[in-house]
Enzyme design. Structure first.
Site, PDB file in Angstrom:
ATOM      1  CB  CYS A  42      70.235  46.365  27.536  1.00  0.00           C
ATOM      2  SG  CYS A  42      70.314  46.182  29.329  1.00  0.00           S
ATOM      3  CB  CYS A  47      69.862  43.533  30.635  1.00  0.00           C
ATOM      4  SG  CYS A  47      71.137  43.806  29.406  1.00  0.00           S
ATOM      5  CE  LYS A  50      69.389  38.313  31.025  1.00  0.00           C
ATOM      6  NZ  LYS A  50      70.752  38.380  30.456  1.00  0.00           N
ATOM      7  CE1 TYR A 182      74.035  37.274  28.416  1.00  0.00           C
ATOM      8  CE2 TYR A 182      75.983  36.687  27.147  1.00  0.00           C
ATOM      9  CZ  TYR A 182      74.919  37.534  27.376  1.00  0.00           C
ATOM     10  OH  TYR A 182      74.704  38.621  26.572  1.00  0.00           O
ATOM     11  CD  GLU A 186      71.539  35.347  31.927  1.00  0.00           C
ATOM     12  OE1 GLU A 186      72.328  36.000  32.624  1.00  0.00           O
ATOM     13  OE2 GLU A 186      71.058  35.784  30.854  1.00  0.00           O
ATOM     14  CG  HIS A 450      79.263  35.986  61.334  1.00  0.00           C
ATOM     15  ND1 HIS A 450      79.583  34.923  60.525  1.00  0.00           N
ATOM     16  CD2 HIS A 450      78.638  35.475  62.426  1.00  0.00           C
ATOM     17  CE1 HIS A 450      79.186  33.802  61.104  1.00  0.00           C
ATOM     18  NE2 HIS A 450      78.607  34.111  62.257  1.00  0.00           N
ATOM     19  CD  GLU A 455      80.933  35.593  57.551  1.00  0.00           C
ATOM     20  OE1 GLU A 455      81.771  35.857  58.439  1.00  0.00           O
ATOM     21  OE2 GLU A 455      79.763  35.201  57.802  1.00  0.00           O
TER      22      GLU A 455
END
Length: 461
Positions: A42, A47, A50, A182, A186, A450, A455
C-alpha cells in the site's frame, strides 16, 4: 522452552505493522522482519503512490474544464521525471515514518527476509540469499501480502507490473494495459490523464467483474469518453520486443488475429499471495486453493493456521484483499493473542473504491447478489443517473450514477453504489449507515445538503 521473541512477524506491510505495534503495547517482546522498504504494498507500490498519480493526472482535465468557467486556455506540459521523483520522495517519507512508529512501540525491526527453518525457528536472509541470523519465537505471524502475477503468454517477460509503474524513467508515449480489475482501470485513467495514449485490453465485455453492473457500465463508458482505447473480448497470444525497442502485441479479438505496437505493456491481470521462499513446508503450514487456482495460507476465524502457534493475516490469506482489512485483522490477532480480548471480524458491508476516472465506490450487496440471495421479487432498486452540476459549464458529457439496493419488505438497505467524482468519500459515510442497519426510510428522513451529488442518496424515489 524459552524463545528469543514472544512474537515474530514476517512482513512489515499494513497487517504486520498493525499487529506488531498492538502486540508490543500489551508487553510482548516483538520483532518484525522486512527485506524491502517498510510499509508494504500500500505505502510503497500501491494505494499511496497510485493515489498521488491519480491526483497528478486530473490536472489535465481541470485545465480544460477551467475554460468553461471563464479562464483562458492553459498550455501545460508534464515533467514526468519530476512527478515520479516527488511521488517516491513521499513514499520514502512515509516508510521512514512507519519505522519511527515501530521504534516508539518497542518493536525490533530486522532488515531481512524471513523464512522458516522449523516451526519455531526462522532464518533471516539478505538480498543475496545468504542467511545472516537465526531466531526463535513462541508465536509467528505471517503478513507477507500479495504480488502481481503474469499469465503464461509467450514474451510476457517484456511486460511490467504495478510494482515497476512508479519507477519508469520515461513516460510511455503509447501504452497497453492488460487486465480488467481495479488496478488496470486505475492506471488506464492515470496514464491517459498524464498524456499517454492508452490501449486497454479486456478479456470480457466490461472491466471490474464482481462489482455492481451499473458500476461496470458507468466506468466503462466513462473510460471511453476520456479517450481510452478499450478493446473488449481480447485474448493476448504473445509479446515480442522489436529491434527499435517497441513491444509488438499479438492478440485475438472475437476470433480475429490482430497486432499492435506500444512502448510499454502493463500486466495487471491479478494478484496472488506472496508465499515463495517462506519455507512453509518446513513449518508444516497448510495451504488452500480457491476456484480460481489461487494458493493462500489457510486460517480460521482467529487467523490461526493448522499450526497452533503460527498465524497469518492480510492478502496472503486471500480473504478480502484491502489495506484496512489487513490492519483490522492484525489488530484483532494481537488483541486475541496478547491482550486477552478475543475477537473476530465481520466481513460484511466492507466498502471499497476504484480510483478510476470516473471514480467508483461500493458497499454491501450488488443488485445481482441481492437478487440471487433473496429472489428478484424481494429486491427493489433505486437509481439515478445525471450530469453533475460541475459539468454544466464545462460542456463535458460526464455522468454520475447513484444506486441503492433495498430489501422490498423491510426496506433494509443492502447495498449502495456510485460512479462519479468523490464516490469514495461519499460511500465511506454511507457505509456507516449500512453497518448500522439503515432502512430506505432512514435515508428518506435525512435532510439533504443542496446542491451536492451526495444528496441524491437521500432523495431517490
Amino acid at each position: 522452552m524459552s524463545y528469543d521473541y514472544d512474537l515474530f512477524v514476517i512482513g512489515a506491510g499494513s497487517g504486520g505493522l498493525a499487529a506488531s505495534k498492538r502486540a508490543a503495547s500489551y508487553g510482548a517482546k516483538v520483532a518484525i522482519a522486512e527485506g524491502d522498504k517498510v510499509g508494504g504494498t500500500c505505502v510503497i507500490r500501491g494505494c499511496v503512490p497510485k493515489k498521488l498519480m491519480v491526483y497528478g493526472s486530473k490536472f489535465s482535465h481541470l485545465f480544460e474544464d477551467a475554460v468553461g468557467y471563464g479562464w483562458r486556455p492553459v498550455e501545460a506540459k508534464l515533467n514526468w521525471e519530476r512527478l515520479i521523483q516527488a511521488v517516491n520522495q513521499e513514499v520514502n517519507r512515509l516508510s521512514e515514518l512507519h519505522i519511527s512508529y515501530l521504534a516508539k512501540a518497542g518493536v525490533e525491526l530486522l532488515p531481512f527476509f524471513a523464512r522458516f527453518a522449523d516451526p519455531h525457528t526462522l532464518e533471516l536472509v539478505d538480498r543475496q540469499g545468504q542467511v545472516q541470523q537465526r531466531v526463535t519465537a513462541a508465536k509467528i505471524l505471517i503478513a507477507v501480502g500479495g504480488e502481481a502475477i503474469k499469465p503464461n503468454v509467450p514474451g510476457i517477460e517484456h511486460s511490467i507490473t504495478s510494482r515497476e509503474m512508479f519507477l519508469l524513467p520515461k513516460q510511455p508515449k503509447r501504452m497497453a494495459i492488460l487486465g480488467g480489475g481495479y488496478i488496470s482501470v486505475e492506471f488506464a485513467g492515470i496514464m491517459q490523464g498524464l498524456g499517454t495514449e492508452v490501449i486497454h485490453f479486456l478479456r470480457g465485455d466490461r472491466p471490474l467483474r464482481g462489482f455492481d453492473q451499473d458500476i461496470q457500465d458507468g466506468v466503462y463508458e466513462g473510460m471511453l469518453r476520456h479517450g481510452i482505447d478499450v478493446r473488449p473480448q481480447c485474448q493476448i497470444t504473445g509479446l515480442k520486443l522489436t529491434k527499435k525497442g517497441n513491444i509488438r502485441i499479438r492478440y485475438e479479438q472475437q476470433g480475429q488475429a490482430c497486432e499492435t505496437k506500444v512502448d510499454t505493456v502493463l500486466c495487471a491481470v491479478g494478484r496472488a499471495p506472496n508465499l515463495q521462499g517462506l519455507g512453509l513446508d518446513r513449518a508444516g503450514v497448510h495451504l488452500s486453493t480457491n476456484s480460481q487456482g489461487i494458493v493462500a495460507i489457510a486460517v480460521d476465524e482467529y487467523y490461526r493456521t493448522n499450526q497452533e502457534h503460527i498465524f497469518a493475516v492480510g492478502d496472503c490469506t486471500n480473504r478480502v484483499n484491502l489495506t484496512p482489512v489487513a490492519i483490522a485483522e492484525g489488530r484483532a490477532f494481537a488483541d486475541t493473542q496478547f491482550g486477552n480480548l478475543p475477537r473476530t471480524l465481520s466481513y460484511e458491508n466492507i466498502p471499497s473504491a476504484v480510483f478510476s476516472q470516473p471514480e467508483a465506490a461500493s458497499v454491501g450487496l450488488s443488485e445481482a447478489q441481492a437478487k440471487a440471495k433473496l429472489g428478484e421479487e424481494n429486491v427493489k432498486i433505486y437509481r439515478a443517473a445525471f450530469r453533475p452540476m460541475y459539468h454544466s459549464l464545462t460542456g463535458r458529457a460526464e455522468k454520475v450514477i447513484v444506486k441503492l439496493v433495498v430489501e422490498k419488505n423491510t426496506e433494509w438497505v443492502l447495498g449502495a453504489h456510485m460512479v462519479g467524482d468523490n464516490a469514495a468519500e461519499i460511500i465511506q459515510g454511507i457505509a456507516i449507515a449500512l453497518k448500522m442497519g439503515a432502512t430506505k426510510k432512514d435515508f428518506d428522513a435525512t435532510m439533504a445538503i443542496h446542491p451536492t451529488t451526495a444528496e441524491e442518496f437521500v432523495t431517490l424515489r
